[in-house]
Design an enzyme around this catalytic site. Sequence first.
Site, short mmCIF file in Angstrom:
data_model
loop_
_atom_site.label_atom_id
_atom_site.label_comp_id
_atom_site.label_asym_id
_atom_site.label_seq_id
_atom_site.Cartn_x
_atom_site.Cartn_y
_atom_site.Cartn_z
N HIS A 1 26.24 -7.48 5.92
CA HIS A 1 26.07 -6.50 4.86
C HIS A 1 25.18 -7.05 3.74
O HIS A 1 25.39 -8.15 3.24
CB HIS A 1 27.44 -6.12 4.30
CG HIS A 1 27.37 -5.05 3.27
ND1 HIS A 1 28.14 -5.08 2.15
CD2 HIS A 1 26.63 -3.92 3.18
CE1 HIS A 1 27.90 -4.02 1.41
NE2 HIS A 1 26.97 -3.30 2.01
N TYR B 1 -0.19 -0.96 5.32
CA TYR B 1 1.05 -0.60 4.63
C TYR B 1 2.14 -0.06 5.55
O TYR B 1 3.03 0.66 5.08
CB TYR B 1 0.77 0.38 3.48
CG TYR B 1 -0.22 -0.18 2.49
CD1 TYR B 1 0.15 -1.20 1.62
CD2 TYR B 1 -1.51 0.30 2.44
CE1 TYR B 1 -0.76 -1.73 0.73
CE2 TYR B 1 -2.43 -0.23 1.54
CZ TYR B 1 -2.04 -1.24 0.69
OH TYR B 1 -2.95 -1.77 -0.19
N ALA B 2 2.09 -0.39 6.81
CA ALA B 2 3.17 -0.01 7.73
C ALA B 2 4.23 -1.12 7.66
O ALA B 2 4.39 -1.93 8.57
CB ALA B 2 2.64 0.16 9.15
N ASN B 3 4.93 -1.14 6.53
CA ASN B 3 5.93 -2.17 6.24
C ASN B 3 7.11 -1.52 5.55
O ASN B 3 6.94 -0.61 4.74
CB ASN B 3 5.35 -3.22 5.27
CG ASN B 3 4.01 -3.75 5.72
OD1 ASN B 3 3.90 -4.38 6.74
ND2 ASN B 3 2.98 -3.50 4.92
N HIS C 1 2.74 -2.88 -3.68
CA HIS C 1 2.67 -3.73 -2.50
C HIS C 1 2.93 -5.20 -2.84
O HIS C 1 3.62 -5.90 -2.10
CB HIS C 1 1.31 -3.57 -1.81
CG HIS C 1 1.20 -4.32 -0.52
ND1 HIS C 1 2.03 -4.08 0.55
CD2 HIS C 1 0.36 -5.29 -0.12
CE1 HIS C 1 1.70 -4.86 1.55
NE2 HIS C 1 0.68 -5.61 1.17
N ASP D 1 3.66 -4.72 9.57
CA ASP D 1 2.47 -4.63 10.40
C ASP D 1 1.91 -6.03 10.65
O ASP D 1 2.38 -7.01 10.08
CB ASP D 1 1.44 -3.70 9.77
CG ASP D 1 0.96 -4.15 8.40
OD1 ASP D 1 0.86 -5.37 8.15
OD2 ASP D 1 0.69 -3.27 7.55
#
Length: 129
Positions: free
Chosen positions: A20, A118-120, A96, A28
């Site tokens: 947890h 920005y595929a994060n 970012h 990316d």
Amino acid sequence: MRRGGILNRHLAGALAELGHGHGVLVCDAGMPIPDGPRVVDLAFRAGVPSFAEVLEGLLTELVVEGATAAREVREANPAAAALLDGHFPELALVPHEELKTLSAGARLVVRTGEARPYANVLLRCGVFF
């Protein structure tokens, strides 16, 4: 050998160790990998596996109580933004550079072959009960 689910033994083991509040950065191929977290690099070639494929797979295995992405995703990568909005209605957006700083506190980094910017996303683990 497992019949289904996540077959990568490194990823399956890392997921089993999460608790947890632990952070998981799904990123990316261009995201700088911070020193410290355990890294499972799934990148095979540009675009394989995609950010969407990896995220969808992880979400079948994890309980997520929160997610954070780069604010820049909205303009630079509308497809990734739509995917994140679809899964996380309360998605937190930060610059970012701040996401990179936050990712240093992740317990696990899962690198995809995604080649679009920005595929994060930084996921915060929840509990199943």
